[in-house]
Design a protein around this motif. Sequence first.
Motif, PDB file in Angstrom:
ATOM      1  N   ASP A 173       0.798  -1.214   0.000  1.00  0.00           N
ATOM      2  CA  ASP A 173       0.000   0.000   0.000  1.00  0.00           C
ATOM      3  C   ASP A 173       0.838   1.275   0.000  1.00  0.00           C
ATOM      4  O   ASP A 173       0.380   2.323  -0.451  1.00  0.00           O
ATOM      5  N   PHE A 174       2.075   1.191   0.519  1.00  0.00           N
ATOM      6  CA  PHE A 174       2.916   2.387   0.591  1.00  0.00           C
ATOM      7  C   PHE A 174       4.113   2.322  -0.358  1.00  0.00           C
ATOM      8  O   PHE A 174       4.899   3.260  -0.414  1.00  0.00           O
ATOM      9  N   ASP A 175       4.251   1.238  -1.101  1.00  0.00           N
ATOM     10  CA  ASP A 175       5.350   1.088  -2.050  1.00  0.00           C
ATOM     11  C   ASP A 175       5.013   1.850  -3.332  1.00  0.00           C
ATOM     12  O   ASP A 175       4.653   1.271  -4.358  1.00  0.00           O
ATOM     13  N   ALA A 176       5.167   3.177  -3.270  1.00  0.00           N
ATOM     14  CA  ALA A 176       4.724   4.040  -4.364  1.00  0.00           C
ATOM     15  C   ALA A 176       5.448   3.764  -5.673  1.00  0.00           C
ATOM     16  O   ALA A 176       4.858   3.868  -6.751  1.00  0.00           O
ATOM     17  N   ASN A 177       6.744   3.406  -5.602  1.00  0.00           N
ATOM     18  CA  ASN A 177       7.490   3.161  -6.835  1.00  0.00           C
ATOM     19  C   ASN A 177       7.519   1.687  -7.227  1.00  0.00           C
ATOM     20  O   ASN A 177       8.207   1.295  -8.163  1.00  0.00           O
ATOM     21  N   ALA A 178       6.753   0.873  -6.489  1.00  0.00           N
ATOM     22  CA  ALA A 178       6.570  -0.550  -6.835  1.00  0.00           C
ATOM     23  C   ALA A 178       7.890  -1.304  -6.997  1.00  0.00           C
ATOM     24  O   ALA A 178       8.031  -2.140  -7.880  1.00  0.00           O
ATOM     25  N   ASN A 179       8.857  -1.016  -6.110  1.00  0.00           N
ATOM     26  CA  ASN A 179      10.127  -1.736  -6.186  1.00  0.00           C
ATOM     27  C   ASN A 179      10.206  -2.885  -5.175  1.00  0.00           C
ATOM     28  O   ASN A 179      11.264  -3.479  -4.981  1.00  0.00           O
ATOM     29  N   GLY A 180       9.084  -3.147  -4.501  1.00  0.00           N
ATOM     30  CA  GLY A 180       9.018  -4.293  -3.601  1.00  0.00           C
ATOM     31  C   GLY A 180       9.543  -4.043  -2.207  1.00  0.00           C
ATOM     32  O   GLY A 180       9.629  -4.968  -1.398  1.00  0.00           O
ATOM     33  N   ARG A 181       9.875  -2.795  -1.907  1.00  0.00           N
ATOM     34  CA  ARG A 181      10.344  -2.459  -0.563  1.00  0.00           C
ATOM     35  C   ARG A 181       9.904  -1.037  -0.219  1.00  0.00           C
ATOM     36  O   ARG A 181       9.426  -0.307  -1.096  1.00  0.00           O
ATOM     37  N   LEU A 182      10.080  -0.674   1.031  1.00  0.00           N
ATOM     38  CA  LEU A 182       9.722   0.672   1.449  1.00  0.00           C
ATOM     39  C   LEU A 182      10.989   1.517   1.556  1.00  0.00           C
ATOM     40  O   LEU A 182      11.859   1.252   2.385  1.00  0.00           O
ATOM     41  N   ASP A 183      11.094   2.530   0.705  1.00  0.00           N
ATOM     42  CA  ASP A 183      12.224   3.440   0.742  1.00  0.00           C
ATOM     43  C   ASP A 183      12.002   4.485   1.836  1.00  0.00           C
ATOM     44  O   ASP A 183      10.930   4.546   2.454  1.00  0.00           O
ATOM     45  N   SER A 184      12.994   5.316   2.069  1.00  0.00           N
ATOM     46  CA  SER A 184      12.943   6.243   3.201  1.00  0.00           C
ATOM     47  C   SER A 184      11.734   7.176   3.144  1.00  0.00           C
ATOM     48  O   SER A 184      11.079   7.420   4.161  1.00  0.00           O
ATOM     49  N   ASP A 185      11.420   7.701   1.948  1.00  0.00           N
ATOM     50  CA  ASP A 185      10.271   8.600   1.841  1.00  0.00           C
ATOM     51  C   ASP A 185       8.965   7.852   2.060  1.00  0.00           C
ATOM     52  O   ASP A 185       7.994   8.401   2.612  1.00  0.00           O
ATOM     53  N   GLU A 186       8.915   6.582   1.675  1.00  0.00           N
ATOM     54  CA  GLU A 186       7.712   5.771   1.873  1.00  0.00           C
ATOM     55  C   GLU A 186       7.545   5.410   3.344  1.00  0.00           C
ATOM     56  O   GLU A 186       6.419   5.382   3.861  1.00  0.00           O
ATOM     57  N   LEU A 187       8.642   5.164   4.036  1.00  0.00           N
ATOM     58  CA  LEU A 187       8.580   4.901   5.473  1.00  0.00           C
ATOM     59  C   LEU A 187       8.103   6.149   6.218  1.00  0.00           C
ATOM     60  O   LEU A 187       7.341   6.058   7.182  1.00  0.00           O
ATOM     61  N   LYS A 188       8.532   7.319   5.762  1.00  0.00           N
ATOM     62  CA  LYS A 188       8.059   8.563   6.366  1.00  0.00           C
ATOM     63  C   LYS A 188       6.556   8.719   6.170  1.00  0.00           C
ATOM     64  O   LYS A 188       5.851   9.202   7.058  1.00  0.00           O
ATOM     65  N   ALA A 189       6.062   8.294   5.006  1.00  0.00           N
ATOM     66  CA  ALA A 189       4.619   8.375   4.740  1.00  0.00           C
ATOM     67  C   ALA A 189       3.845   7.447   5.676  1.00  0.00           C
ATOM     68  O   ALA A 189       2.765   7.797   6.160  1.00  0.00           O
ATOM     69  N   VAL A 190       4.402   6.269   5.933  1.00  0.00           N
ATOM     70  CA  VAL A 190       3.777   5.344   6.895  1.00  0.00           C
ATOM     71  C   VAL A 190       3.709   6.012   8.269  1.00  0.00           C
ATOM     72  O   VAL A 190       2.662   6.023   8.932  1.00  0.00           O
ATOM     73  N   GLY A 191       4.831   6.571   8.700  1.00  0.00           N
ATOM     74  CA  GLY A 191       4.876   7.210  10.011  1.00  0.00           C
ATOM     75  C   GLY A 191       3.898   8.362  10.141  1.00  0.00           C
ATOM     76  O   GLY A 191       3.222   8.505  11.162  1.00  0.00           O
ATOM     77  N   LYS A 192       3.802   9.171   9.097  1.00  0.00           N
ATOM     78  CA  LYS A 192       2.882  10.311   9.126  1.00  0.00           C
ATOM     79  C   LYS A 192       1.440   9.845   9.248  1.00  0.00           C
ATOM     80  O   LYS A 192       0.654  10.379  10.044  1.00  0.00           O
ATOM     81  N   GLN A 193       1.074   8.802   8.490  1.00  0.00           N
ATOM     82  CA  GLN A 193      -0.292   8.322   8.504  1.00  0.00           C
ATOM     83  C   GLN A 193      -0.640   7.669   9.838  1.00  0.00           C
ATOM     84  O   GLN A 193      -1.710   7.900  10.410  1.00  0.00           O
ATOM     85  N   VAL A 194       0.272   6.851  10.349  1.00  0.00           N
ATOM     86  CA  VAL A 194       0.011   6.177  11.620  1.00  0.00           C
ATOM     87  C   VAL A 194      -0.092   7.186  12.759  1.00  0.00           C
ATOM     88  O   VAL A 194      -0.981   7.102  13.610  1.00  0.00           O
ATOM     89  N   LYS A 195       0.816   8.157  12.771  1.00  0.00           N
ATOM     90  CA  LYS A 195       0.791   9.182  13.812  1.00  0.00           C
ATOM     91  C   LYS A 195      -0.548   9.915  13.833  1.00  0.00           C
ATOM     92  O   LYS A 195      -1.131  10.144  14.906  1.00  0.00           O
ATOM     93  N   GLN A 196      -1.047  10.275  12.664  1.00  0.00           N
ATOM     94  CA  GLN A 196      -2.335  10.969  12.590  1.00  0.00           C
ATOM     95  C   GLN A 196      -3.470  10.075  13.071  1.00  0.00           C
ATOM     96  O   GLN A 196      -4.387  10.521  13.765  1.00  0.00           O
ATOM     97  N   SER A 197      -3.391   8.801  12.717  1.00  0.00           N
ATOM     98  CA  SER A 197      -4.495   7.889  13.014  1.00  0.00           C
ATOM     99  C   SER A 197      -4.594   7.552  14.497  1.00  0.00           C
ATOM    100  O   SER A 197      -5.679   7.533  15.062  1.00  0.00           O
ATOM    101  N   ILE A 198      -3.459   7.273  15.145  1.00  0.00           N
ATOM    102  CA  ILE A 198      -3.539   6.814  16.533  1.00  0.00           C
ATOM    103  C   ILE A 198      -3.652   7.959  17.532  1.00  0.00           C
ATOM    104  O   ILE A 198      -3.781   7.721  18.734  1.00  0.00           O
TER     105      ILE A 198
END
Length: 235
Positions: free
Chosen positions: A75-100
């Motif tokens: 869901d967060f692998d924006a460039n579809a390379n099969g892993r989460l890059d640093s900017d994608e990990l930041k997006a995960v953190g931002k979304q989770v922080k807002q949600s919880i």
Amino acid sequence: MRQTRSVRSSRIAHAIAAVAGGLLSTLAGATAAAAHPHVFVDARMQIIGDKSGHLVAIRNIWWMDELFSASVIPDFDANANGRLDSDELKAVGKQVKQSIAEWSYYTFLSHGADDIAMQPPGDFDVIYSPSKGKLLFTFTMKPKHPVDLTKEAVTFSVYDKTYFVAFDFPDEGRFELKNLPDKCRKQFVVPSPDDEAKRWMSSIAQFNSDQTVPTPSDGVDFSKVLATRLELDCR
């Protein structure tokens, strides 16, 4: 393509809702008593103070389970390379922080019957360990007002009021004291369901028939009384 992105966004929302303790659509309408954990967290808390015995901050360190971690990657692998890059990990953190935020970041401090207000976390760091197949969430929270641990005992706990997320603190070492006076004593408490039920029944037995019993919305607030906790006393 837009429809696909819409579906993906919906999946992201459901994945993050799981972390936030919300019920998935398939569990809509379930009561808290009927709910059971669907996300599992291997948890650690650092309790940071100063030599005068004041609480400076707490730091939560959460390893998410493999199933949840795997569900986040597509869901967060924006460039579809099969892993989460640093900017994608930041997006995960931002979304989770807002949600919880709605759930007080699952972090609860209290002295006696009074809750201790905490500031929202600043950075919400996320890394992914390929060897573990897990996401690691780390974030720090500071008290809104000064907390003098030499004047009052404080209880630290992490739990989900909806029972959707299970936080595991397997031993006392998962609560780590940093920069606090040597005189501080800690008690690691893992409540027994039977003992806590008996204690609650004993407390309501004191009320007369014409008195209103202060019953929590789920009958018994087991989400709180069954939470593993640390009781810290630096007096």
